[in-house]
Scaffold this active site. Structure first.
Site, short mmCIF file in Angstrom:
data_model
loop_
_atom_site.label_atom_id
_atom_site.label_comp_id
_atom_site.label_asym_id
_atom_site.label_seq_id
_atom_site.Cartn_x
_atom_site.Cartn_y
_atom_site.Cartn_z
N HIS A 40 0.81 -1.23 0.00
CA HIS A 40 0.00 0.00 0.00
C HIS A 40 0.84 1.27 0.00
O HIS A 40 1.88 1.34 0.65
CB HIS A 40 -1.01 -0.01 1.16
CG HIS A 40 -0.42 0.02 2.55
ND1 HIS A 40 -0.20 1.20 3.23
CD2 HIS A 40 -0.04 -0.96 3.40
CE1 HIS A 40 0.28 0.92 4.43
NE2 HIS A 40 0.40 -0.38 4.56
N GLU A 48 -5.09 1.08 3.05
CA GLU A 48 -4.77 0.03 4.03
C GLU A 48 -4.81 0.56 5.45
O GLU A 48 -5.32 -0.11 6.36
CB GLU A 48 -3.39 -0.57 3.74
CG GLU A 48 -3.11 -1.87 4.50
CD GLU A 48 -2.62 -1.68 5.93
OE1 GLU A 48 -2.68 -2.65 6.70
OE2 GLU A 48 -2.19 -0.56 6.30
N GLU A 49 -4.28 1.75 5.67
CA GLU A 49 -4.17 2.26 7.04
C GLU A 49 -5.53 2.48 7.70
O GLU A 49 -5.62 2.63 8.91
CB GLU A 49 -3.36 3.57 7.08
CG GLU A 49 -1.88 3.41 6.70
CD GLU A 49 -1.07 2.55 7.68
OE1 GLU A 49 -1.63 2.12 8.70
OE2 GLU A 49 0.11 2.29 7.39
N HIS A 72 4.78 3.08 12.78
CA HIS A 72 3.85 4.19 12.94
C HIS A 72 4.45 5.32 13.78
O HIS A 72 3.72 6.07 14.44
CB HIS A 72 2.50 3.73 13.49
CG HIS A 72 1.68 3.03 12.44
ND1 HIS A 72 0.34 2.82 12.54
CD2 HIS A 72 2.03 2.51 11.22
CE1 HIS A 72 -0.11 2.20 11.45
NE2 HIS A 72 0.91 2.00 10.64
ZN LIG Z 1 1.22 -1.10 6.42
#
Ligand SMILES: [Zn+2]
Length: 349
Positions: free
Chosen positions: A71, A222-223, A323
């Site tokens: 992604h 995706e996130e 993240h």
């Molecule tokens: Zn990812």
């Protein structure tokens, strides 16, 4: 080990990708970059209504297909409110902690296409003014953006064209060390997109022979949980997500190997596919770790949830401090690419 992989080329793709702002919901530019790459490589592709890119390359067996996905969307934020002071309150796009972006430089993307720079700060940052600066809760109320323009009131910010709903992207902070580390906020999952672009180069150059027709889905949501759960071509039997391996206490994954996910929050990945990936790695000296990610979901698990009848798997380079201030080592990129090259040349499980 497969010698067709050139990790330097992977790194140069990643460096270009991370500098293109693409928080989930604002990924057109990143997808356009990938589309440009596909045109250069002469690979047929389509852009889906959701804004993802789906490319297809024919393999020896065209009756049963594979799909690989990575992604391009990243974490980011959106303007939630303009304060009376002209500073901006934010709402998160994707899952992270405010302390992971506190002090970060950012860009504000206005509806008219203007871009302003700013800094994400806790309102009570100055220790010369706020005694409790260290203890203040890092939350939606206390985090704000200081815009790099003369802004003293809400009206000043509005006159710049800034409004509620504008996307905020974070400084990518990309840096490569001589010791082989690659740092950037957006290695998740642009590291994997870079790997897939390099793999496609090697297929087009005739160095990797696809056992089955293979689709490459560059997903863009995706996130927020629903990147790869649509537009799956009907002949797809195996669906492999290429996304970061999570590192931390108790994790087997490190920054130097490819992580093969056995189970995440969504449950176990397909056992046979996992075993095939492990044996390909073992037989070919690919450094791998089988691991479990406690708080994680992927586009492959999203596809299963959406009801697709596919064999699903998840592998990817180990990424430290995910993240937040992400880092990996060039060897993790190399081992992930090698395993993918081997997988693509093998028969379905
Ligand atoms: Zn990812």
């Amino acid at each position: 080990m497969n010698s067709v992989i050139n990790e330097k080329e992977i790194v140069s793709y990643i460096k270009e990708l991370v500098t293109i702002p693409s928080p989930s919901g604002y990924t057109e530019q990143a997808i356009a970059y990938v589309a440009g790459c596909m045109e250069n490589k002469k690979v047929l592709f389509q852009i889906t209504n959701k804004g993802a890119l789906l490319a297809t390359i024919k393999g020896k067996d065209d009756s049963q297909h594979r799909l690989l996905t990575a992604h391009v969307d990243t974490l980011g934020a959106m303007v939630k409110e303009i304060k009376a002071s002209g500073r901006l309150k934010l709402t998160m796009v994707g899952g992270f902690r405010w302390n992971a972006v506190e002090g970060e430089y950012c860009k504000i993307h206005t509806a008219e296409g203007k871009i302003y720079t700013g800094t994400i700060l806790i309102h009570q940052t100055s220790v010369h003014v706020y005694k409790n600066a260290g203890e203040v809760k890092r939350d939606d109320d206390n985090i704000e953006v200081r815009i790099d323009e003369v802004v003293k009131t809400k009206e000043d910010a509005e006159l710049l064209g800034i409004s509620v709903g504008d996307f905020i992207s974070f400084e990518p902070r990309v840096e490569e060390s001589e010791s082989g580390f690659l740092k950037s906020r957006h290695l998740d999952d642009k590291a994997s997109v870079g790997i897939l672009l390099h793999i496609i180069d090697q297929i087009q150059a005739g160095h990797i022979e696809l056992a089955h027709t293979t689709h490459f889905l560059i997903s863009n949501n995706e996130e927020i949980g629903y990147g790869g759960n649509s537009n799956i071509p009907v002949k797809t039997v195996e669906y492999l997500a290429v996304d970061m391996g999570a590192i931390g206490d108790g994790q087997a994954t490190d920054e130097y190997s490819v992580s093969i996910c056995a189970k995440d929050s969504s449950g176990p990945y397909n056992y046979k596919l996992r075993q095939q990936l492990v044996s390909l790695a073992k037989e070919n000296d690919v450094d791998y770790r089988v691991d479990i990610y406690p708080f994680y979901g992927s586009d492959a698990s999203a596809a299963i949830r959406a009801g697709f009848d596919v064999v699903h798997g998840l592998i990817g380079p180990g990424i430290d401090a995910s993240h937040a201030y992400e880092r990996t080592h060039i060897t993790a990129l190399k081992h992930t690419a090698h395993l993918l090259a081997l997988y693509l040349q093998s028969k379905l499980v």
